[in-house]
Write an enzyme that holds these catalytic residues in place. Sequence first.
Site, short mmCIF file in Angstrom:
data_model
loop_
_atom_site.label_atom_id
_atom_site.label_comp_id
_atom_site.label_asym_id
_atom_site.label_seq_id
_atom_site.Cartn_x
_atom_site.Cartn_y
_atom_site.Cartn_z
N THR A 538 0.85 -1.19 0.00
CA THR A 538 0.00 0.00 0.00
C THR A 538 0.89 1.24 0.00
O THR A 538 2.10 1.16 0.09
CB THR A 538 -0.91 0.04 1.24
OG1 THR A 538 -0.11 0.38 2.39
CG2 THR A 538 -1.58 -1.30 1.48
N GLU A 589 13.71 -3.24 0.16
CA GLU A 589 14.63 -2.88 -0.92
C GLU A 589 13.96 -1.98 -1.95
O GLU A 589 14.59 -1.09 -2.54
CB GLU A 589 15.17 -4.14 -1.58
CG GLU A 589 16.28 -3.90 -2.59
CD GLU A 589 17.55 -3.33 -1.96
OE1 GLU A 589 17.83 -2.14 -2.21
OE2 GLU A 589 18.23 -4.07 -1.24
N VAL A 592 13.65 2.33 -2.28
CA VAL A 592 14.52 3.23 -3.06
C VAL A 592 15.06 2.44 -4.24
O VAL A 592 15.70 1.42 -4.08
CB VAL A 592 15.71 3.74 -2.21
CG1 VAL A 592 16.51 4.77 -3.02
CG2 VAL A 592 15.24 4.34 -0.90
N ALA A 594 13.28 0.90 -6.69
CA ALA A 594 12.43 -0.22 -7.14
C ALA A 594 13.14 -1.55 -6.92
O ALA A 594 13.39 -1.94 -5.78
CB ALA A 594 12.01 -0.03 -8.59
N LEU A 596 16.28 -2.39 -7.69
CA LEU A 596 17.75 -2.33 -7.68
C LEU A 596 18.30 -2.70 -6.30
O LEU A 596 17.70 -2.35 -5.27
CB LEU A 596 18.23 -0.92 -8.06
CG LEU A 596 17.88 -0.45 -9.48
CD1 LEU A 596 18.37 0.99 -9.68
CD2 LEU A 596 18.51 -1.37 -10.51
N GLY A 648 2.14 4.67 -16.52
CA GLY A 648 2.08 4.21 -15.13
C GLY A 648 3.32 4.51 -14.33
O GLY A 648 3.55 3.93 -13.27
N LYS A 666 12.86 8.97 -0.19
CA LYS A 666 13.89 7.97 -0.52
C LYS A 666 15.26 8.41 0.00
O LYS A 666 16.04 7.59 0.51
CB LYS A 666 13.94 7.77 -2.03
CG LYS A 666 12.68 7.12 -2.60
CD LYS A 666 12.70 7.05 -4.12
CE LYS A 666 11.42 6.42 -4.67
NZ LYS A 666 11.40 6.39 -6.15
#
Length: 800
Positions: A538, A589, A592, A594, A596, A648, A666
């Site tokens: 969420t 993870e 920040v 996505a 990586l 998106g 982030k």
Amino acid sequence: MKILKFGGKSLANGKGIKTAIQIIRDKAKQQEDIAVVLSARGNATDELLEMLEKAAHKESYHEQFTAFKAYQSQIDRAVDFSEEFTTLENLFQGVSLLGDYSEKIKDQVVSQGEIIAAKLVTNLLKKEGVNAHFTDARNLIKTDNVFGNARPLDVISRKNVINHFKSHNGTTVNIVTGFIGSNQNNETTTLGRNGSNYTAALLANFLDAEELQNYTHVDGIFTANPDLVADAKKIEELSFNEANELANFGANILHAKTIVPLIEKNIPLRILNTFNSSDEGTIIKQKTIKKGIKSISVLDNVALVNLEGGGLLGRVGVDARIFKTLGEKDINVSIISQGSSERGIGLVIDANQASNAIIALEREFENDFYTKDVNKISVIDDVAVISIVGQNLSEFHKPYNALIKNQIVPILFNNTVSGKNVSLVVKKTQLHKAINVIHGQIFGISKKINIAVFGKGLVGGTLLDQIVQSKKDILDKNNIKLNVFAVADSQHVYLDKNGIADNWQETFPKEKVAYTVQQIIDYAKNNHLENLIAVDTTASKEFIHNYISLVNNGFDLVSANKIANTVEYSFYDTLRKELKKHQKNYLYETNVGAGLPLIDTIKLLHKSGEKIKKIRGVFSGSLSYLFNTFSVEDVEFSTVLKQAEEKGFTEPDAREDLSGNDVARKLLILARELDLKHEFSDITIQNLLPVHLQAISLQKFKNNITDLDQTYKLIKANQQKNHVLRYVGDLSTETGVLEVKLISVPSNSALGQIKGSDSIFEIYTEAYKEQPLVIQGAGAGAAVTARGVFGDILRLTEKL
């Protein structure tokens, strides 16, 4: 000769009795030399005891007795049970008048179940053409005078059995009553728990049988009770020693006294399923080829008695007094745990004997209470014993650690001198979960990971689809079973302890119910689900306040929601203290970069002592796409923004991205990973929106996004040659300054050369002073983020 023993369920009305008769008939027609030992049919013993209790309490038992007689007579009304029924009626009436009964009366009552069973089976076999002979074991097995748990007198019983079988041999099939015997005065006695199996073992010993075949309602002995562990597997063979350990620690199908007569004569015992003739069952013999852990057994009708006293330090003989006292009351101790000082002693005994044990010990240590050498004698009755048969103590840390990870702390544990068997005492409320955790750990059967996913939107829905598509491969390759037992949106949840359907999108509307997070926690507890992971996909500010409750109740956390790591530092710190306290993990993870591997890399560098001086990068995949495209194409800023929304890449309200708040969050997450106790308000943020577009409605904002075009056209035009725009986060550990800002960089620099929606991070450390460590890759999109969350889940499965 082979001894066949049939249990109560194998003799129950319907398929049971018909199959048992067929098995005996077929063996007789094949001229096998057999004798048959029977338990009472169905639930006869329990029903007789219930009626006896009712009579003792002057309650009506007549309706139940009528039903009992009808059930026992139903199969063959030609069999005359009038003697047995009259005996029972007289006994019940007498007990009802007295309001009490003795163990002697109890033995007379329950013995009728075996007599009725043997009479019926004998008659049914005769109708099938089998030369069956009803054999009352009271005429064969002579015992001492201990009613309820009598001990056979070996010499006279052996003589009686041998003489009887000499008289009734050849084609005769002796149908013998199990469980019962008689003393020297010909008074009925019973052989205690597992008595019918004991009768069969004694006959096998006395008659030098080739094999004892125990027919039950299961295929054999399993690695654990299948009623408690769905993944339990059948054991092909056991040694007598292993079977003895199982019998001592709760295997219902065995009892230690059953094994002993077989060991003496090296007679194999085979456990067979009456209802599955194709299965060869489990064979128990002198030696087996396979070594290692064989099974997990359970004792759940036990109590833990604790004797504590500071004055016992250094005193000799305390344990001798305890065992003498309990021995005089016929109270058996299955496990003892004590320190060398004898300051505290824990004893596991039968729960039914706990009160007597406490009274007896308090009397024995009465003077020690006055001298204050003994402080307390107490009992804990909501406990169970789990025994791991074949467990080497050197490997015990694996199941033990698995229990601790699942917030199950054993009250005590004990190992045998051989170091091959370990027993644990746990709270009974944790038994079901504990045995599943241990079983999954030690038998290498698929490790079950139970997952609750909160949020079924773009990222959550994509994650669920990824799990559905990958779970079979993960099971096959890694022996890990991903079981999503809960899928929730903000108001409703779809629950299934066995795992949601693959077509969860269609099933959710049909199965959804309103919920609270506590109800999901309770559902996991009530269904004894182990290895729990809560996944937050969420963007809810409210939901993060459930994290601590989830951690306290045994869940590890995986989150794509950045808010928990960016709210006030007090919450951030409290959450981590709770995680440490409960030994739980929190992976995020995707907060920040996505998918990586940024946060893990920073954690590793930081923990290794590598001083990180600066982190700079393009943190937002959506803003990366926006400025990567705008910088190199001759296009309006508003047009690129619309494209990013359509792909998106942005939040539903693009102002969340353009405000810089997402990048700032982030940046704050990374700062806190480096032990900087910053708050969100400490970050300097350049908002990419003019003031007049910040507070209006979303629709008005979308109608007026062309207002941005002129501003960014000028910014783009005023750059140096061969430069491009990048919206970056900049963190300096040396100054403690955190900034989010739009900058212009050379197009051939690390920041300048990224394409599409890639994110990029430059990490400057003492080792990477001039040339930073660079991490780059896709930084936006539901699939990328969901895959990153999935990666965190799989990383957690290795830790659980």
